[in-house]
Design an enzyme around this catalytic site. Structure first.
Site, PDB file in Angstrom:
ATOM      1  N   GLU A 163     -14.658  23.042  18.403  1.00  0.00           N
ATOM      2  CA  GLU A 163     -15.486  23.947  18.039  1.00  0.00           C
ATOM      3  C   GLU A 163     -14.912  24.382  16.094  1.00  0.00           C
ATOM      4  O   GLU A 163     -13.707  24.199  16.499  1.00  0.00           O
ATOM      5  CB  GLU A 163     -14.756  25.195  18.872  1.00  0.00           C
ATOM      6  CG  GLU A 163     -14.866  26.662  18.368  1.00  0.00           C
ATOM      7  CD  GLU A 163     -14.647  28.635  18.860  1.00  0.00           C
ATOM      8  OE1 GLU A 163     -15.243  28.698  19.428  1.00  0.00           O
ATOM      9  OE2 GLU A 163     -13.688  27.741  19.207  1.00  0.00           O
ATOM     10  N   TYR A 169     -19.453  29.170  11.687  1.00  0.00           N
ATOM     11  CA  TYR A 169     -19.435  29.129  12.442  1.00  0.00           C
ATOM     12  C   TYR A 169     -20.207  27.230  13.145  1.00  0.00           C
ATOM     13  O   TYR A 169     -21.081  27.309  12.787  1.00  0.00           O
ATOM     14  CB  TYR A 169     -19.343  30.026  13.764  1.00  0.00           C
ATOM     15  CG  TYR A 169     -19.083  29.787  15.051  1.00  0.00           C
ATOM     16  CD1 TYR A 169     -17.683  29.811  16.035  1.00  0.00           C
ATOM     17  CD2 TYR A 169     -20.011  29.142  16.317  1.00  0.00           C
ATOM     18  CE1 TYR A 169     -17.653  29.237  17.351  1.00  0.00           C
ATOM     19  CE2 TYR A 169     -19.354  28.700  17.460  1.00  0.00           C
ATOM     20  CZ  TYR A 169     -18.607  29.060  17.962  1.00  0.00           C
ATOM     21  OH  TYR A 169     -18.123  28.236  19.002  1.00  0.00           O
TER      22      TYR A 169
END
Length: 396
Positions: free
Chosen positions: A202, A114
């Site tokens: 993101e 992530y």
């Protein structure tokens, strides 16, 4: 302004951030043709991912991402998505209509990471947020184990320092060529964030392939609406079909308006006060039907239009107006706008008004003299409790 996945990936590719090859399709036949084209252009492209393009995350768990082993299967997957509403935890119960799909080459990979760039408001700087695991439901997993979330605050003048980026890469379990790629990617992410005036980029997941390459498998990108005047090309990426028509029209009147799922219409001046009002309503057991920030320079006509939005919303059972007059916007200007809207549209629900600050008393007199049925509150707490009560919910 939200971007679709395919738009965000194309934008990040300009900065050297790699993602699997893909093509957009708006019909089932286009999707099948896209799969054939990818198979022709890419070696070993025998498997594809068909992804619904909507402004919401958590698509895979809701059936919005389908993996296929033939162009015919791609056509069937696209047909099952296009023209249908996809409901995810981020869309609300009504879901979002799927108007296009992104057909992408499926990629085998060894692990997920992530990585995101956002504004760290405590530090007043852009920061990279990372975790050694990514994929679905990462927010819940990190909330349960916050020690796994890593952060790198970026110096606005020098950018991403190589030693700090390399240290972060090491914490993510990357070394050698993988760490080198990660350093370059982090710097590219910071540059894209700054160049595009983003508020969020993101990458989840950022995957490590068997060959050791880093690929952005999914991207969420949000741009700052207030900076779009500097980016005509980016402003053109806005998908107006994804925006609530009322929200889109509100922009023409310089109103910050977001429709929510509750039954209490809300009009407030100032984003901070609006957020506090919405939070207080939630604490009192109420459910706001919107977030509306009336800007300081708003005119009576703009206030009138904003209040009409509340009156026209069939979900609204009561309305709370919380105005603190000061600076340019006075309470009487808001009152005049409300009175005009009520006369033209009709007031069918209870109205609670808290008007404080400049010309607060005058605002109350204007509404009473115009015959508007209104209940006045002396404090925000009193106003919130009253509107929750009349909206059919008991205050906590």
């Amino acid at each position: 302004m939200n971007l679709h996945e395919y738009q965000a990936k194309a934008l990040l590719q300009r900065y050297g951030i790699k993602s699997p090859a893909g093509r957009l399709a708006r019909s089932a036949d286009e999707a099948a043709e896209a799969a054939r084209g990818l198979a022709k252009d890419q070696a070993n492209a025998g498997r594809w991912a068909v992804k619904a393009q909507i402004h919401a995350g958590l698509r895979q768990g809701a059936g919005g991402v389908k993996f296929c082993d033939s162009p015919e299967a791609v056509r069937d997957a696209a047909a099952a998505l296009l023209g249908h509403r996809l409901v995810t935890p981020q869309t609300g119960a009504k879901g979002k209509l799927v108007r296009s799909v992104y057909v992408e080459q499926a990629v085998a990979y060894e692990r997920e990471i992530y990585l995101a760039a956002l504004v760290n408001r405590s530090a007043g700087r852009v920061a990279l947020i990372a975790a050694g695991e990514g994929g679905n439901d990462i927010e819940a997993r990190l909330a349960a184990a916050p020690e796994k979330m890593l952060s790198l605050v970026i110096d606005p003048e020098s950018g991403v320092a190589e030693d700090k980026a390399r240290a972060l890469a090491g914490q993510l379990g990357l070394s050698g060529a993988g760490a080198d790629q990660a350093v370059v990617l982090m710097r590219a992410l910071d540059k894209a964030f700054s160049d595009c005036d983003a508020s969020l980029i993101e990458i989840n997941p950022l995957v490590v392939t068997a060959e050791g390459d880093l690929l952005a498998l999914d991207v969420k990108m949000v741009l700052d609406d207030n900076a779009l005047f500097r980016h005509g090309e980016l402003a053109d990426l806005r998908d107006e079909e994804e925006i609530d028509p009322a929200e889109l029209e509100a922009k023409l009147y310089n109103l910050n308006y977001v429709r929510l799922d509750g039954n209490i219409g809300v009009m407030v001046n100032g984003a901070g006060l609006a957020l506090a009002t919405v939070d207080l309503l939630k604490e009192q057991g109420g459910e706001p039907a919107d977030f509306m920030d009336v800007r300081p320079e708003a005119t009576r006509a703009q206030v009138t239009y904003g209040f009409k939005l509340l009156l026209r919303n069939p979900s609204v059972d009561a309305i709370l107006v919380n105005i603190y007059g000061g600076g340019i916007l006075r309470c009487d200007t808001v009152a005049e706008g409300i009175a005009t809207a009520c006369k033209e549209e009709g007031l069918r629900v209870p109205l609670i008004v808290r008007a404080a600050g400049t010309n607060g008393e005058l605002a109350r007199k204007i509404l009473m003299s115009q015959g508007i049925p209104v209940t006045f509150a002396q404090s925000l707490g009193q106003a919130a409790a009253k509107v929750v009560e009349v909206a059919g919910r008991k205050a906590a």
